[in-house]
Design a protein around this motif. Structure first.
Motif, PDB file in Angstrom:
ATOM      1  N   ASP A   1       7.234   3.051   0.028  1.00 59.73           N
ATOM      2  CA  ASP A   1       8.472   3.835   0.096  1.00 59.73           C
ATOM      3  C   ASP A   1       9.656   2.886   0.322  1.00 59.73           C
ATOM      4  O   ASP A   1      10.085   2.682   1.444  1.00 59.73           O
ATOM      5  N   LEU A   2      10.135   2.321  -0.743  1.00 56.76           N
ATOM      6  CA  LEU A   2      11.256   1.388  -0.625  1.00 56.76           C
ATOM      7  C   LEU A   2      12.440   1.909  -1.423  1.00 56.76           C
ATOM      8  O   LEU A   2      12.347   2.103  -2.637  1.00 56.76           O
ATOM      9  N   ASP A   3      13.536   2.148  -0.739  1.00 56.30           N
ATOM     10  CA  ASP A   3      14.773   2.550  -1.421  1.00 56.30           C
ATOM     11  C   ASP A   3      15.521   1.273  -1.793  1.00 56.30           C
ATOM     12  O   ASP A   3      16.128   0.626  -0.943  1.00 56.30           O
ATOM     13  N   LEU A   4      15.444   0.944  -3.089  1.00 63.15           N
ATOM     14  CA  LEU A   4      16.013  -0.325  -3.548  1.00 63.15           C
ATOM     15  C   LEU A   4      17.484  -0.451  -3.201  1.00 63.15           C
ATOM     16  O   LEU A   4      17.959  -1.508  -2.796  1.00 63.15           O
ATOM     17  N   GLU A   5      18.209   0.669  -3.386  1.00 63.92           N
ATOM     18  CA  GLU A   5      19.641   0.647  -3.160  1.00 63.92           C
ATOM     19  C   GLU A   5      19.950   0.383  -1.678  1.00 63.92           C
ATOM     20  O   GLU A   5      20.800  -0.455  -1.353  1.00 63.92           O
ATOM     21  N   GLU A   6      19.202   1.073  -0.815  1.00 66.45           N
ATOM     22  CA  GLU A   6      19.409   0.869   0.614  1.00 66.45           C
ATOM     23  C   GLU A   6      19.015  -0.541   1.020  1.00 66.45           C
ATOM     24  O   GLU A   6      19.676  -1.186   1.847  1.00 66.45           O
ATOM     25  N   TYR A   7      17.918  -0.994   0.430  1.00 68.61           N
ATOM     26  CA  TYR A   7      17.431  -2.337   0.743  1.00 68.61           C
ATOM     27  C   TYR A   7      18.480  -3.386   0.362  1.00 68.61           C
ATOM     28  O   TYR A   7      18.791  -4.303   1.110  1.00 68.61           O
ATOM     29  N   ARG A   8      19.049  -3.196  -0.820  1.00 67.69           N
ATOM     30  CA  ARG A   8      20.071  -4.118  -1.310  1.00 67.69           C
ATOM     31  C   ARG A   8      21.307  -4.054  -0.390  1.00 67.69           C
ATOM     32  O   ARG A   8      21.856  -5.087   0.004  1.00 67.69           O
ATOM     33  N   ASN A   9      21.690  -2.829  -0.030  1.00 65.96           N
ATOM     34  CA  ASN A   9      22.868  -2.679   0.845  1.00 65.96           C
ATOM     35  C   ASN A   9      22.632  -3.279   2.223  1.00 65.96           C
ATOM     36  O   ASN A   9      23.481  -3.997   2.751  1.00 65.96           O
ATOM     37  N   SER A  10      21.469  -2.961   2.809  1.00 63.30           N
ATOM     38  CA  SER A  10      21.217  -3.472   4.161  1.00 63.30           C
ATOM     39  C   SER A  10      21.092  -4.995   4.139  1.00 63.30           C
ATOM     40  O   SER A  10      21.386  -5.660   5.117  1.00 63.30           O
ATOM     41  N   SER A  11      20.674  -5.537   2.999  1.00 57.94           N
ATOM     42  CA  SER A  11      20.575  -6.993   2.878  1.00 57.94           C
ATOM     43  C   SER A  11      21.937  -7.636   2.579  1.00 57.94           C
ATOM     44  O   SER A  11      22.070  -8.853   2.629  1.00 57.94           O
ATOM     45  N   GLN A  12      22.909  -6.805   2.232  1.00 57.21           N
ATOM     46  CA  GLN A  12      24.241  -7.298   1.835  1.00 57.21           C
ATOM     47  C   GLN A  12      24.163  -8.279   0.671  1.00 57.21           C
ATOM     48  O   GLN A  12      24.824  -9.307   0.672  1.00 57.21           O
ATOM     49  N   VAL A  13      23.288  -7.939  -0.279  1.00 59.27           N
ATOM     50  CA  VAL A  13      23.128  -8.794  -1.462  1.00 59.27           C
ATOM     51  C   VAL A  13      23.619  -8.012  -2.676  1.00 59.27           C
ATOM     52  O   VAL A  13      23.266  -6.853  -2.854  1.00 59.27           O
ATOM     53  N   LYS A  14      24.479  -8.645  -3.482  1.00 58.14           N
ATOM     54  CA  LYS A  14      25.081  -7.954  -4.618  1.00 58.14           C
ATOM     55  C   LYS A  14      24.016  -7.564  -5.641  1.00 58.14           C
ATOM     56  O   LYS A  14      24.023  -6.473  -6.191  1.00 58.14           O
ATOM     57  N   LYS A  15      23.106  -8.524  -5.894  1.00 56.85           N
ATOM     58  CA  LYS A  15      22.120  -8.300  -6.954  1.00 56.85           C
ATOM     59  C   LYS A  15      20.904  -9.170  -6.665  1.00 56.85           C
ATOM     60  O   LYS A  15      21.041 -10.338  -6.321  1.00 56.85           O
ATOM     61  N   PHE A  16      19.723  -8.580  -6.785  1.00 58.46           N
ATOM     62  CA  PHE A  16      18.507  -9.374  -6.656  1.00 58.46           C
ATOM     63  C   PHE A  16      18.112  -9.926  -8.030  1.00 58.46           C
ATOM     64  O   PHE A  16      18.648  -9.519  -9.058  1.00 58.46           O
ATOM     65  N   LEU A  17      17.145 -10.825  -8.021  1.00 58.28           N
ATOM     66  CA  LEU A  17      16.678 -11.392  -9.293  1.00 58.28           C
ATOM     67  C   LEU A  17      15.908 -10.360 -10.126  1.00 58.28           C
ATOM     68  O   LEU A  17      15.763 -10.523 -11.338  1.00 58.28           O
ATOM     69  N   PHE A  18      15.390  -9.291  -9.473  1.00 57.93           N
ATOM     70  CA  PHE A  18      14.583  -8.302 -10.195  1.00 57.93           C
ATOM     71  C   PHE A  18      15.105  -6.908  -9.923  1.00 57.93           C
ATOM     72  O   PHE A  18      15.659  -6.640  -8.863  1.00 57.93           O
TER      73      PHE A  18
END
Lengths: 464, 464
Positions: free
Chosen positions: A271-288
């Motif tokens: 159960d991973l919310d990619l958008e939340e994960y990206r936001n909480s990580s403060q990363v604009k874009k991941f490699l995948f």
């Protein structure tokens, strides 16, 4: 359990700068103090506590520093109860206010239910949660449902020096009665859903030194006629990984386990919310872009990170220096079935080749300073079952069955040496920022985590 | 002249950590103290001394720091005598014992006739040699053969902030009576043969920042799914220069003056023992094997040096961090007829191109933080003639006519603004190691240099 007392102790523990990474005597003294505080706390619980001397760390420059003693402690030895051994560490990563901390890294500071400070989540908070769980039974005057043992070290961030040796030595002693090992030194994959961890990556840490001479040069007086060590070093470091994250060292992927269809399905269930994960990580874009690819590249593929350079100009401002001797630092996270000594050989051969192509008059030296195996657990084990039930009781949900991209070498050491079941049961949320300048543990995670450990004791007793 | 008194003062001056490079208030206070000591010394000589307020330095983070006042001093105003203005600086490069100094960098320490310490040769020693020369005439109760002026600043190592403005402002004031400018802020090309310098390279200093986020990451938890800023940065820095020292930025050599046959012959005349130069530099092998090639690449071709990285892990030990924001620092030494703003554009275009090819999700920012012009002198001038004669008198030899690969922007500023003859008359030997961890001035150079300045005053008076 008294959460106030628990938080007071966490505040006291975070205030100790128990940094094991920087090989400095002052910090080693802080580590000794830290281990002493923990030993006192365990004795107050009624535990029998041994502070086992761990000898000295030899530094590359010939000096040596004391390794903080390792705590072996036990509480209860009823042969009818299972014996659960908790592993934790009380050393921390370096942290200075000027690295960019908003709060003082060694003053526990609560902001919006988040307890900020170095070591709060990695790993002082979880160690105290386990102690809180044990002390709850004592406070209620109830028998502990399990026998409890503790292994607490102070060198985890520096590669758990001396620990493997101790585990080997105490295999037939302290560890002979241990049935289960529990480690709580990693994080959930979400902010709200608890997790159980069934694998970690290993790590091989490399230093590549390029030397012209020991002293630096003035870039006006020598610029243009030297093979400058920094130019060699950036070429070497630049040859390691491409901009898609793929490691360029020949042969490095040869022994990586192939992905099966069954394994692929496990990533879909997380159960991973990619958008939340990206936001909480403060990363604009991941490699995948997909959850599956992301998790596989964090958990089951190797990765290479360049950490920094020692010996070059690193301060603010503009210094016109040609560094005379520089050391590049990078590491490769290892996965099954990569072999550490094969990786070491591949890295050295690759850097030798790149350096030889430059025809530089400098000297290059490559060393692997740390080699830690990856680990995979047996999730059909009793304690995984007990932990799932305890999570259901405390959090009302099933855990995410996850791996961890980082390295907790002790898991592999316990599994390989004392051959008992090892489980990783994290308490912290995905955004806890261990090793970063905003490390925290949520007050909620800290308290519910203490409850979870207590519930786990009860479930373990039932299953036994 | 009393060399003992001179050395006592040098010891006192070296003890002041007048580092202008690191923008820290504590060090600025040391700079203020340094300028105060010098002003007192000049007043004791009988000079009229002005400590001119130089305002504030704006830092990139929005803060500001005081710039140390600039000393304008004068001694004598006889209209029948020529007026010689000496330029020097009393700020120094950063120096810490742990950088690899054998002696304490801020304690003048004599070993085998060498006076070690930060600032001994760059530039506190030469400033004092000039003061020694002036005080000799006073000690002998003789009239000074020339009128003397002093411009002494405290921001040379940080780009001579505020100095150009002051020179502009005082063009019709303090500088209106100046006939000649003497600078002694560089080195001979040999250990024994004095030199006269007739050109310097300029410098353009660049910072390239790559940012993912402000906080660092844990390489276990994020390694494999990020465009890591360090990977981007080493690729950027690795694209700047090849292993033969050639700068790879397109167009960078377009405006470099072509080499003439006459110019070639000047390099042949220089008395440079390559073997000794190599040994004293402690360098195994230079990029070039002939004296001519070596000198041309130090003096009349541009060079690019990578100085270091801010924001990455730089300490001893092994930290498993992915730096979130890193700043690479490099500079290009400029030669006639390179244009600073053209170079700035070429560097930015090149880095933009390299970065765009990586398709990274990070942000890159390039800034040129310093742009200093190269300078070439007119060696047929009176003061060059007087200096040659004085060198013959004191040292019994002809000087090497040299250029300097490093940047002394003030030469160009004086030449461009007050349009009087500028001469560079170095005192230190080639192995003085300015900016390095073994900076020194030889006792012999310091004393003979003081005599040289006195002889120069007498020759100037004769030629006038």
């Amino acid at each position: 359990m008294d959460p106030i007392v628990g938080r007071m102790t966490l505040k006291e523990w975070v205030a100790v700068e128990s940094d094991s990474v920087q090989p400095v005597l002052r910090l080693r003294r802080e580590l000794l103090r830290m281990m002493g505080l923990a030993a006192d706390r365990l004795r107050n619980l009624g535990a029998r506590v041994d502070l086992v001397d761990a000898g000295f760390q030899q530094l590359p420059d010939g000096q040596s520093l004391p390794i903080p003693p390792i705590i072996l402690a036990e509480l209860g030895n009823d042969p009818k109860k299972p014996t659960v051994c908790f592993y934790g560490h009380l050393d921390v990563q370096p942290a200075r206010q000027e690295d960019g901390w908003v709060t003082d890294p060694h003053t526990l500071t609560e902001v919006d239910g988040k307890l900020y400070g170095r070591g709060t989540t990695d790993n002082k908070g979880p160690v105290l949660a386990w102690i809180n769980a044990v002390s709850t039974f004592r406070a209620l005057d109830e028998d502990l449902p399990v026998n409890v043992k503790f292994v607490i070290e102070g060198m985890e961030e520096a590669g758990s020096l001396a620990l493997e040796e101790l585990v080997q030595k105490e295999k037939a002693g302290f560890f002979s009665s241990v049935d289960y090992i529990v480690i709580s030194d990693n994080l959930w994959i979400s902010r709200r859903t608890p997790a159980l961890t069934c694998g970690t990556r290993g790590n091989s840490y490399f230093m590549v030194e390029v030397k012209c001479r020991d002293q630096d040069f003035h870039s006006g007086t020598f610029g243009g006629i030297l093979n400058e060590p920094m130019a060699d070093l950036v070429a070497l470091l630049g040859s390691l990984v491409d901009s898609s994250g793929r490691i360029l060292i020949p042969g490095i992927y040869d022994h990586v386990a192939p992905v099966t269809e069954e394994e692929k399905r496990t990533y879909e269930a997380i159960d991973l919310d990619l958008e939340e994960y990206r936001n909480s990580s403060q990363v604009k874009k991941f490699l995948f872009d997909t959850k599956e690819e992301l998790l596989m590249h964090l958990w089951r593929y190797p990765s290479l990170s360049i950490h920094g350079i020692e010996g070059a100009f690193h301060e603010p401002g503009a210094k016109t220096v040609i560094p005379g001797r520089v050391i590049g630092k990078f590491s490769i996270r290892l996965v099954p079935h990569m072999n550490i000594s094969v990786v070491e050989k591949q890295v050295k051969q690759h850097l030798d080749y790149i350096f030889s192509k430059r025809n530089s008059s400098n000297q290059m030296t490559v060393s692997m300073t740390l080699g830690l195996h990856p680990w995979v657990a047996n999730i059909r084990d009793n304690q995984y079952l007990a932990a799932k039930r305890a999570i259901k009781t405390v959090f009302g949900t099933e855990p995410d069955m996850i791996r961890d991209g980082s390295t907790i070498p002790i898991a592999k050491i316990f599994q390989g040496t004392i051959r008992k079941s090892v489980m990783m049961l994290p308490l912290g949320a995905v955004d806890d920022g261990e090793h970063s300048q905003k490390e925290k543990i949520n007050r909620w995670n800290y308290i519910e985590g203490s409850k979870l450990f207590a519930a786990f004791f009860l479930e373990m007793a039932k299953l036994h």
